[in-house]
Design a protein around this motif. Structure first.
Motif, PDB file in Angstrom:
ATOM      1  N   THR A 215       0.812  -1.024   0.080  1.00 55.23           N
ATOM      2  CA  THR A 215      -0.005   0.120   0.169  1.00 55.23           C
ATOM      3  C   THR A 215       0.985   1.172  -0.044  1.00 55.23           C
ATOM      4  O   THR A 215       1.945   1.293   0.575  1.00 55.23           O
ATOM      5  CB  THR A 215      -1.038  -0.063   1.265  1.00 55.23           C
ATOM      6  OG1 THR A 215      -1.489  -1.243   1.263  1.00 55.23           O
ATOM      7  CG2 THR A 215      -1.680   1.198   1.308  1.00 55.23           C
TER       8      THR A 215
ATOM      9  N   ARG B 216       2.235   4.639   0.739  1.00 53.34           N
ATOM     10  CA  ARG B 216       2.253   5.483   2.252  1.00 53.34           C
ATOM     11  C   ARG B 216       2.147   6.796   2.242  1.00 53.34           C
ATOM     12  O   ARG B 216       1.946   7.602   3.140  1.00 53.34           O
ATOM     13  CB  ARG B 216       3.620   5.030   2.959  1.00 53.34           C
ATOM     14  CG  ARG B 216       3.570   3.685   3.484  1.00 53.34           C
ATOM     15  CD  ARG B 216       4.956   3.395   4.319  1.00 53.34           C
ATOM     16  NE  ARG B 216       5.038   1.993   4.473  1.00 53.34           N
ATOM     17  CZ  ARG B 216       5.935   1.300   5.315  1.00 53.34           C
ATOM     18  NH1 ARG B 216       6.868   2.112   5.713  1.00 53.34           N
ATOM     19  NH2 ARG B 216       6.033   0.119   5.439  1.00 53.34           N
TER      20      ARG B 216
ATOM     21  N   PRO C 126      -1.997   8.309   2.238  1.00 55.93           N
ATOM     22  CA  PRO C 126      -2.712   7.122   2.303  1.00 55.93           C
ATOM     23  C   PRO C 126      -4.094   7.300   2.525  1.00 55.93           C
ATOM     24  O   PRO C 126      -4.489   8.475   2.838  1.00 55.93           O
ATOM     25  CB  PRO C 126      -1.846   6.897   3.722  1.00 55.93           C
ATOM     26  CG  PRO C 126      -1.719   8.198   4.371  1.00 55.93           C
ATOM     27  CD  PRO C 126      -1.334   9.047   3.216  1.00 55.93           C
TER      28      PRO C 126
ATOM     29  N   TYR D  35       1.428  12.093   4.929  1.00 52.71           N
ATOM     30  CA  TYR D  35       1.633  10.795   5.669  1.00 52.71           C
ATOM     31  C   TYR D  35       1.134  11.143   6.976  1.00 52.71           C
ATOM     32  O   TYR D  35       0.798  11.973   7.614  1.00 52.71           O
ATOM     33  CB  TYR D  35       3.377  11.202   6.012  1.00 52.71           C
ATOM     34  CG  TYR D  35       4.075  11.007   4.694  1.00 52.71           C
ATOM     35  CD1 TYR D  35       4.406   9.855   4.050  1.00 52.71           C
ATOM     36  CD2 TYR D  35       4.836  12.103   4.265  1.00 52.71           C
ATOM     37  CE1 TYR D  35       5.433   9.826   3.122  1.00 52.71           C
ATOM     38  CE2 TYR D  35       5.470  12.004   3.058  1.00 52.71           C
ATOM     39  CZ  TYR D  35       5.903  11.166   2.442  1.00 52.71           C
ATOM     40  OH  TYR D  35       6.810  11.061   1.175  1.00 52.71           O
TER      41      TYR D  35
END
Length: 162
Positions: free
Chosen positions: A2, A4, A7, A89
């Motif tokens: 996935t 990062r 996200p 993030y």
């Protein structure tokens, strides 16, 4: 894996506070959002992995040493936004007190460097956001504590992504 960056949900990360002979184990990050800054060793928890197993694995992979995870000593929201305010993030970080067991320090490719930093020199290093304050709260800027702190701290760190 996935993505990062930007996200859909926060990632769980773990960090280790490892003190040995009045020195703290630090790594210089080789990836955003803290590229080039010194931090605690650690990384992301994998699906199906316990938190303590995650920190022991991450320190071994990142630094080549074996540790034994102790109690959690901090829970952190690490949130970085881009210049337009979007979440770039988002990590929920759990830092553990840990004991060095064995091994020679050798940083892996996800750490630009790793070092046992004398406690008296930590403040002169370019550290990730909030780390100096945490180390002060844990008593690590004023000598070696006799053991892990007696309470778990909660903080929010982050800011605009670098």
């Amino acid at each position: 894996m996935t993505e990062r960056c930007y996200p859909a949900h926060p990632f769980v990360g773990v960090g280790a506070v490892v003190v040995r002979e009045e020195k703290l184990l630090l790594v210089r990050r080789s990836k955003p959002p803290a590229l080039g800054l010194w931090s605690l060793p650690g990384g992301a928890q994998e699906t199906g992995e316990t938190l303590t197993r995650a920190i022991e694995r991450e320190v071994y992979e990142e630094c080549g040493i074996t540790i034994a995870a102790g109690p959690p000593i901090a829970v952190l929201d690490s949130i970085y936004t881009d210049s337009s305010g979007r979440i770039q993030y988002h990590y929920v970080l759990i830092d553990f007190w840990a004991d060095y067991r064995w091994g020679d320090l050798r940083p892996a490719d996800d750490a630009a460097a790793a070092d046992w930093v004398p406690l008296a020199a930590i403040a002169s290093y370019p550290l990730t956001g909030g780390l100096k304050e945490l180390l002060g709260d844990w008593g690590l800027l004023h000598g070696v504590p006799s053991g892990p702190p007696d309470k778990t701290l909660y903080r929010t760190i982050g800011g605009q992504a670098l």
